[in-house]
Motif scaffolding. Structure first.
Motif, PDB file in Angstrom:
ATOM      1  N   VAL A 126      12.469 -12.194 -10.713  1.00 54.28           N
ATOM      2  CA  VAL A 126      11.743 -10.949 -10.422  1.00 54.28           C
ATOM      3  C   VAL A 126      11.867 -10.692  -8.933  1.00 54.28           C
ATOM      4  CG1 VAL A 126       9.468  -9.839 -10.386  1.00 54.28           C
ATOM      5  CG2 VAL A 126      10.106 -11.290 -12.319  1.00 54.28           C
ATOM      6  N   ASN A 127      12.242  -9.486  -8.564  1.00 56.05           N
ATOM      7  CA  ASN A 127      12.380  -9.130  -7.150  1.00 56.05           C
ATOM      8  C   ASN A 127      11.005  -9.085  -6.492  1.00 56.05           C
ATOM      9  OD1 ASN A 127      15.302  -8.539  -6.974  1.00 56.05           O
ATOM     10  ND2 ASN A 127      14.772  -7.063  -8.556  1.00 56.05           N
ATOM     11  N   PHE A 128      10.936  -9.564  -5.258  1.00 48.96           N
ATOM     12  CA  PHE A 128       9.673  -9.619  -4.527  1.00 48.96           C
ATOM     13  C   PHE A 128       9.806  -8.874  -3.214  1.00 48.96           C
ATOM     14  CE2 PHE A 128       6.730 -11.756  -1.552  1.00 48.96           C
ATOM     15  CZ  PHE A 128       5.542 -11.525  -2.219  1.00 48.96           C
ATOM     16  N   ILE A 129       8.869  -7.973  -2.945  1.00 53.01           N
ATOM     17  CA  ILE A 129       8.810  -7.260  -1.670  1.00 53.01           C
ATOM     18  C   ILE A 129       7.820  -8.022  -0.795  1.00 53.01           C
ATOM     19  CG2 ILE A 129       8.234  -5.091  -0.515  1.00 53.01           C
ATOM     20  CD1 ILE A 129       8.819  -3.728  -3.288  1.00 53.01           C
ATOM     21  N   ASP A 130       8.320  -8.633   0.249  1.00 56.94           N
ATOM     22  CA  ASP A 130       7.512  -9.480   1.114  1.00 56.94           C
ATOM     23  C   ASP A 130       6.801  -8.627   2.161  1.00 56.94           C
ATOM     24  OD1 ASP A 130       6.382 -11.440   2.661  1.00 56.94           O
ATOM     25  OD2 ASP A 130       8.235 -12.572   2.970  1.00 56.94           O
ATOM     26  N   ASN A 131       5.665  -8.054   1.773  1.00 50.65           N
ATOM     27  CA  ASN A 131       4.902  -7.203   2.686  1.00 50.65           C
ATOM     28  C   ASN A 131       4.342  -7.987   3.873  1.00 50.65           C
ATOM     29  OD1 ASN A 131       5.162  -4.634   1.441  1.00 50.65           O
ATOM     30  ND2 ASN A 131       3.791  -5.340  -0.163  1.00 50.65           N
ATOM     31  N   HIS A 132       4.135  -9.259   3.672  1.00 57.31           N
ATOM     32  CA  HIS A 132       3.651 -10.072   4.798  1.00 57.31           C
ATOM     33  C   HIS A 132       4.684 -10.052   5.922  1.00 57.31           C
ATOM     34  CE1 HIS A 132       2.596 -13.576   7.200  1.00 57.31           C
ATOM     35  NE2 HIS A 132       1.376 -13.324   6.800  1.00 57.31           N
ATOM     36  N   LYS A 133       5.912 -10.242   5.569  1.00 58.12           N
ATOM     37  CA  LYS A 133       6.998 -10.235   6.559  1.00 58.12           C
ATOM     38  C   LYS A 133       7.162  -8.838   7.179  1.00 58.12           C
ATOM     39  CE  LYS A 133      11.714 -11.978   6.874  1.00 58.12           C
ATOM     40  NZ  LYS A 133      12.791 -12.569   6.093  1.00 58.12           N
ATOM     41  N   ILE A 134       6.978  -7.818   6.374  1.00 59.66           N
ATOM     42  CA  ILE A 134       7.149  -6.438   6.848  1.00 59.66           C
ATOM     43  C   ILE A 134       6.028  -6.031   7.803  1.00 59.66           C
ATOM     44  CG2 ILE A 134       7.142  -4.011   6.113  1.00 59.66           C
ATOM     45  CD1 ILE A 134       8.491  -5.022   3.478  1.00 59.66           C
ATOM     46  N   PHE A 135       4.759  -6.375   7.450  1.00 59.46           N
ATOM     47  CA  PHE A 135       3.610  -5.864   8.188  1.00 59.46           C
ATOM     48  C   PHE A 135       3.081  -6.778   9.292  1.00 59.46           C
ATOM     49  CE2 PHE A 135       3.530  -3.116   4.556  1.00 59.46           C
ATOM     50  CZ  PHE A 135       3.005  -1.929   5.037  1.00 59.46           C
ATOM     51  N   TRP A 136       3.346  -8.087   9.215  1.00 57.64           N
ATOM     52  CA  TRP A 136       2.743  -8.995  10.168  1.00 57.64           C
ATOM     53  C   TRP A 136       3.178  -8.679  11.593  1.00 57.64           C
ATOM     54  CZ3 TRP A 136      -1.405 -11.423  10.643  1.00 57.64           C
ATOM     55  CH2 TRP A 136      -1.579 -12.421  11.598  1.00 57.64           C
ATOM     56  N   GLU A 137       2.196  -8.551  12.478  1.00 61.81           N
ATOM     57  CA  GLU A 137       2.384  -8.242  13.890  1.00 61.81           C
ATOM     58  C   GLU A 137       3.087  -6.909  14.131  1.00 61.81           C
ATOM     59  OE1 GLU A 137       3.812 -11.474  16.249  1.00 61.81           O
ATOM     60  OE2 GLU A 137       2.172 -12.784  15.621  1.00 61.81           O
ATOM     61  N   ARG A 138       2.872  -5.995  13.226  1.00 59.59           N
ATOM     62  CA  ARG A 138       3.390  -4.626  13.401  1.00 59.59           C
ATOM     63  C   ARG A 138       2.224  -3.654  13.209  1.00 59.59           C
ATOM     64  NH1 ARG A 138       8.070  -6.845  10.371  1.00 59.59           N
ATOM     65  NH2 ARG A 138       9.732  -7.059  11.885  1.00 59.59           N
ATOM     66  N   ARG A 139       1.295  -3.678  14.153  1.00 54.12           N
ATOM     67  CA  ARG A 139       0.073  -2.878  14.054  1.00 54.12           C
ATOM     68  C   ARG A 139       0.352  -1.381  13.877  1.00 54.12           C
ATOM     69  NH1 ARG A 139      -4.996  -4.724  16.304  1.00 54.12           N
ATOM     70  NH2 ARG A 139      -4.959  -6.986  16.313  1.00 54.12           N
ATOM     71  N   HIS A 140       1.455  -0.917  14.374  1.00 57.28           N
ATOM     72  CA  HIS A 140       1.768   0.505  14.266  1.00 57.28           C
ATOM     73  C   HIS A 140       1.951   0.945  12.806  1.00 57.28           C
ATOM     74  CE1 HIS A 140       5.701  -1.457  14.286  1.00 57.28           C
ATOM     75  NE2 HIS A 140       6.177  -0.392  13.683  1.00 57.28           N
ATOM     76  N   LEU A 141       2.200   0.008  11.912  1.00 58.15           N
ATOM     77  CA  LEU A 141       2.358   0.358  10.506  1.00 58.15           C
ATOM     78  C   LEU A 141       1.017   0.588   9.806  1.00 58.15           C
ATOM     79  CD1 LEU A 141       5.192  -2.123   9.469  1.00 58.15           C
ATOM     80  CD2 LEU A 141       5.396   0.297  10.054  1.00 58.15           C
ATOM     81  N   TYR A 142      -0.090   0.291  10.481  1.00 60.65           N
ATOM     82  CA  TYR A 142      -1.413   0.411   9.889  1.00 60.65           C
ATOM     83  C   TYR A 142      -2.112   1.713  10.251  1.00 60.65           C
ATOM     84  CZ  TYR A 142      -1.144  -4.500   8.626  1.00 60.65           C
ATOM     85  OH  TYR A 142      -0.772  -5.709   8.076  1.00 60.65           O
ATOM     86  N   ARG A 143      -1.448   2.602  10.900  1.00 63.18           N
ATOM     87  CA  ARG A 143      -2.072   3.858  11.298  1.00 63.18           C
ATOM     88  C   ARG A 143      -2.486   4.665  10.081  1.00 63.18           C
ATOM     89  NH1 ARG A 143       2.253   6.030  15.391  1.00 63.18           N
ATOM     90  NH2 ARG A 143       2.503   4.081  16.449  1.00 63.18           N
ATOM     91  N   CYS A 144      -3.604   5.326  10.220  1.00 60.74           N
ATOM     92  CA  CYS A 144      -4.053   6.241   9.163  1.00 60.74           C
ATOM     93  C   CYS A 144      -3.554   7.637   9.518  1.00 60.74           C
ATOM     94  CB  CYS A 144      -5.578   6.263   9.073  1.00 60.74           C
ATOM     95  SG  CYS A 144      -6.252   4.708   8.497  1.00 60.74           S
ATOM     96  N   TRP A 145      -2.989   8.283   8.565  1.00 59.35           N
ATOM     97  CA  TRP A 145      -2.484   9.641   8.772  1.00 59.35           C
ATOM     98  C   TRP A 145      -3.451  10.592   8.083  1.00 59.35           C
ATOM     99  CZ3 TRP A 145       1.275   9.533  12.194  1.00 59.35           C
ATOM    100  CH2 TRP A 145       2.051   8.390  12.306  1.00 59.35           C
ATOM    101  N   SER A 146      -3.850  11.616   8.783  1.00 59.66           N
ATOM    102  CA  SER A 146      -4.753  12.586   8.162  1.00 59.66           C
ATOM    103  C   SER A 146      -4.222  13.994   8.286  1.00 59.66           C
ATOM    104  CB  SER A 146      -6.128  12.501   8.807  1.00 59.66           C
ATOM    105  OG  SER A 146      -6.066  12.633  10.203  1.00 59.66           O
TER     106      SER A 146
END
Length: 121
Positions: free
Chosen positions: A101-121
């Motif tokens: 089963v393919n796995f998307i490693d979001n930990h690797k993608i998001f860790w220490e990349r605070r800019h990816l956590y922005r809320c868009w409104s």
């Protein structure tokens, strides 16, 4: 007709009820299942692993390509939940690989990349 279906839940055991969606949409070729991290608060890692194993076994019955989207770490926080998240993420990588089963490693993608956590409104 859609070819990709993205489903998710905040907990692993909540995913099962979403599988009938694949029969409702026969054109679906790819299923992405995002699993949240709410189960980590229960502090029952072995039960969580059993729930994931059950989910992965269930996925083997589907006739479409499946991807598991792993939990996303909280921005900039290292605590007990982070350790549990990292442990379950590593376990999921191995378990998904063993079940093809393919796995998307979001930990690797998001860790220490605070800019990816922005809320868009």
């Amino acid at each position: 007709m859609p070819k990709v279906l993205i489903v998710g839940d905040s907990a692993v055991n909540g995913i099962d009820h979403l599988f009938p969606l694949t029969t409702d949409h026969p054109s679906i070729e790819n299923l992405i299942i995002h699993i949240g991290a709410n189960d980590l608060a229960k502090k029952q890692s072995e039960i969580l692993k059993k729930d994931f194993s059950h989910l992965l076994s269930t996925l083997g019955n589907l006739k479409i390509k499946v991807l598991i989207s792993g939990p996303i770490p909280k921005a900039g926080r290292i605590d007990e939940n982070y350790s549990r998240l990292l442990m379950i993420n590593r376990w999921l990588i191995k378990e998904c690989s063993s079940k093809s089963v393919n796995f998307i490693d979001n930990h690797k993608i998001f860790w220490e990349r605070r800019h990816l956590y922005r809320c868009w409104s």
